[in-house]
Motif scaffolding. Structure first.
Motif, PDB file in Angstrom:
ATOM      1  N   CYS A   1       7.919  -1.551   0.298  1.00 24.39           N
ATOM      2  CA  CYS A   1       7.487  -0.329   0.413  1.00 24.39           C
ATOM      3  C   CYS A   1       8.657   0.542  -0.487  1.00 24.39           C
ATOM      4  O   CYS A   1       8.464   1.447  -1.321  1.00 24.39           O
ATOM      5  CB  CYS A   1       7.145   0.310   1.767  1.00 24.39           C
TER       6      CYS A   1
ATOM      7  N   TYR B   1      -6.923   3.680   3.063  1.00 21.46           N
ATOM      8  CA  TYR B   1      -6.656   2.873   1.805  1.00 21.46           C
ATOM      9  C   TYR B   1      -7.282   1.570   2.134  1.00 21.46           C
ATOM     10  O   TYR B   1      -8.186   0.931   1.210  1.00 21.46           O
ATOM     11  CB  TYR B   1      -5.126   2.934   1.312  1.00 21.46           C
TER      12      TYR B   1
ATOM     13  N   MET C   1      -2.470   0.946  -3.512  1.00 20.04           N
ATOM     14  CA  MET C   1      -2.304   1.020  -2.085  1.00 20.04           C
ATOM     15  C   MET C   1      -3.294   0.212  -1.412  1.00 20.04           C
ATOM     16  O   MET C   1      -3.222  -0.210  -0.282  1.00 20.04           O
ATOM     17  CB  MET C   1      -2.222   2.434  -1.527  1.00 20.04           C
TER      18      MET C   1
ATOM     19  N   GLN D   1      -4.248  14.533  -5.914  1.00 22.47           N
ATOM     20  CA  GLN D   1      -5.019  14.228  -4.341  1.00 22.47           C
ATOM     21  C   GLN D   1      -5.830  15.628  -4.576  1.00 22.47           C
ATOM     22  O   GLN D   1      -7.080  15.599  -3.832  1.00 22.47           O
ATOM     23  CB  GLN D   1      -3.781  14.482  -3.322  1.00 22.47           C
TER      24      GLN D   1
ATOM     25  N   PRO E   1       4.452   8.990  -4.200  1.00 21.61           N
ATOM     26  CA  PRO E   1       4.616   9.943  -3.264  1.00 21.61           C
ATOM     27  C   PRO E   1       5.929   9.644  -2.288  1.00 21.61           C
ATOM     28  O   PRO E   1       6.165   8.626  -1.866  1.00 21.61           O
ATOM     29  CB  PRO E   1       3.254   9.944  -2.380  1.00 21.61           C
TER      30      PRO E   1
ATOM     31  N   TYR F   1       1.298  13.943  -8.006  1.00 19.16           N
ATOM     32  CA  TYR F   1       0.643  13.259  -7.001  1.00 19.16           C
ATOM     33  C   TYR F   1      -0.355  14.269  -6.373  1.00 19.16           C
ATOM     34  O   TYR F   1      -1.468  14.163  -6.110  1.00 19.16           O
ATOM     35  CB  TYR F   1       1.550  12.698  -6.060  1.00 19.16           C
TER      36      TYR F   1
ATOM     37  N   THR G   1      -8.611   7.815  -5.538  1.00 15.98           N
ATOM     38  CA  THR G   1      -7.866   8.345  -6.720  1.00 15.98           C
ATOM     39  C   THR G   1      -7.657   7.392  -8.037  1.00 15.98           C
ATOM     40  O   THR G   1      -7.740   5.995  -7.490  1.00 15.98           O
ATOM     41  CB  THR G   1      -6.463   8.876  -6.047  1.00 15.98           C
TER      42      THR G   1
ATOM     43  N   TYR H   1      -0.347  10.598  10.554  1.00 22.36           N
ATOM     44  CA  TYR H   1      -0.848  10.823   9.424  1.00 22.36           C
ATOM     45  C   TYR H   1      -0.607   9.589   8.551  1.00 22.36           C
ATOM     46  O   TYR H   1      -1.577   9.036   7.850  1.00 22.36           O
ATOM     47  CB  TYR H   1      -0.263  11.831   8.723  1.00 22.36           C
TER      48      TYR H   1
ATOM     49  N   ARG I   1      -9.823   6.321   0.005  1.00 22.08           N
ATOM     50  CA  ARG I   1      -9.242   7.075  -1.123  1.00 22.08           C
ATOM     51  C   ARG I   1      -9.523   6.614  -2.379  1.00 22.08           C
ATOM     52  O   ARG I   1      -9.050   5.422  -2.643  1.00 22.08           O
ATOM     53  CB  ARG I   1      -7.598   7.202  -0.398  1.00 22.08           C
TER      54      ARG I   1
ATOM     55  N   CYS J   1       8.923   1.290  -4.387  1.00 19.12           N
ATOM     56  CA  CYS J   1       8.125   2.322  -4.766  1.00 19.12           C
ATOM     57  C   CYS J   1       8.602   3.708  -4.136  1.00 19.12           C
ATOM     58  O   CYS J   1       8.550   4.698  -4.966  1.00 19.12           O
ATOM     59  CB  CYS J   1       6.567   2.073  -4.734  1.00 19.12           C
ATOM     60  N   HIS J   2       8.641   3.675  -2.825  1.00 19.75           N
ATOM     61  CA  HIS J   2       8.543   5.013  -2.179  1.00 19.75           C
ATOM     62  C   HIS J   2      10.325   5.181  -1.919  1.00 19.75           C
ATOM     63  O   HIS J   2      10.321   6.375  -1.404  1.00 19.75           O
ATOM     64  CB  HIS J   2       7.972   5.056  -1.104  1.00 19.75           C
TER      65      HIS J   2
END
Ligand code: HEC
Ligand code: HEC
Length: 212
Positions: free
Chosen positions: A142, A176, A189, A75, A159, A71, A183, A168, A181, A145-146
């Motif tokens: 969420c 998103y 996302m 980034q 991440p 990750y 990537t 943040y 973003r 995955c997180h």
């Protein structure tokens, strides 16, 4: 992506390492260690904002300690190549070589993330969205995955979110939604963020701040 393939390759040769004995194991260990050491040396310029071990003290700078290496690398490539743009961070990545990105990712992913002051002000709808997702608009949980406590999923490259500030997280979710973003894995996302209301985003960001 390079790192992913490296991890896969490492996993594949791990049984071989056992079979071939100490020599190969030592070689692999030395290579991995030198990456981290080179990354540590290159990380001096990052420390001012992200902290020496990647644990940031200021709310606008995300903590990157203990983040998955794939990750972090993805980034940094995105900032360098203009696929993720931030007026403060983009210039920091401009001059990085591929090797430096690999080394920096190895160094910061090997650090321990600390959450200095988890919030005690939870959000019930935020916690619900985190654990169960949204039933009416089929938003995936969420946590799937997180991780339950936002610890992330290193092998999958999902991440870690624990220790990230509401400010943040909110900004990230909005980026998103606005497809800012870009990537390789951002589309996961983007499709989720487009289904979230502003309140959903605020609530889930507030819940993430309670993770220790
Ligand atoms: C002057 C402050 C500053 C410096 C120095 C700096 N960064 Fe950043 N960094 C930021 C900011 C601000 C963000 C958040 C950008 C955004 O919101 O998109 C960020 C984001 C990141 C991210 C993405 C984190 C995430 O969770 O997605 C990584 C990785 C990162 N920085 C690594 C580094 C590395 C490695 C260095 C040193 C080569 C470095 N940064 C130097 C300010 C800085
Ligand atoms: C199917 C897996 C999956 C699900 C479900 C998921 N995420 Fe993500 N999330 C990812 C991936 C992959 C990334 C990294 C994307 C990239 O490269 O920018 C990410 C990135 C993020 C980031 C940016 C982190 C950073 O450091 O900048 C935030 C914030 C985030 N997710 C919040 C959420 C929230 C809130 C939910 C639930 C509403 C959620 N995610 C559901 C896979 C997922």
């Amino acid at each position: 992506m390079k790192l992913n393939r490296f991890s896969v390759a490492l996993a594949a040769i791990r049984p071989l390492i056992g079979a071939c004995g100490v020599l190969l194991a030592t070689t692999v260990a030395v290579q991995a260690a030198s990456d981290v050491e080179a990354g540590k040396a290159a990380s001096a310029t990052c420390a001012a904002c992200h902290g020496a071990t990647g644990n940031s003290a200021a709310p606008m700078f995300p903590s990157i300690a203990g983040q998955s290496a794939s990750y972090i690398a993805e980034q940094l490539h995105a900032f360098r190549d203009g696929n993720r743009v931030n007026p403060i961070m983009s210039p920091q990545a401009k001059a990085l070589t591929d090797q430096q990105i690999t080394d920096l990712a190895a160094y910061f992913s090997a650090q321990t993330r600390t959450v200095a002051a988890p919030s005690t002000d939870d959000s019930i709808p935020g916690a619900h969205l985190w654990k169960f997702g949204g039933h009416s608009n089929s938003i995936a949980a969420c946590a799937a995955c997180h991780g339950a406590q936002g610890q992330g999923n290193q092998p999958a490259g999902f991440p870690a979110l624990r220790g990230l500030t509401p400010q943040y997280v909110l900004e990230s979710l909005m980026s998103y939604r606005d497809e800012q973003r870009k990537t390789e894995h951002a589309n996961i996302m983007v499709s989720i963020a487009k289904k979230l209301s502003d309140d959903d985003m605020k609530n889930v960001a507030q819940h993430i701040a309670t993770f220790r």
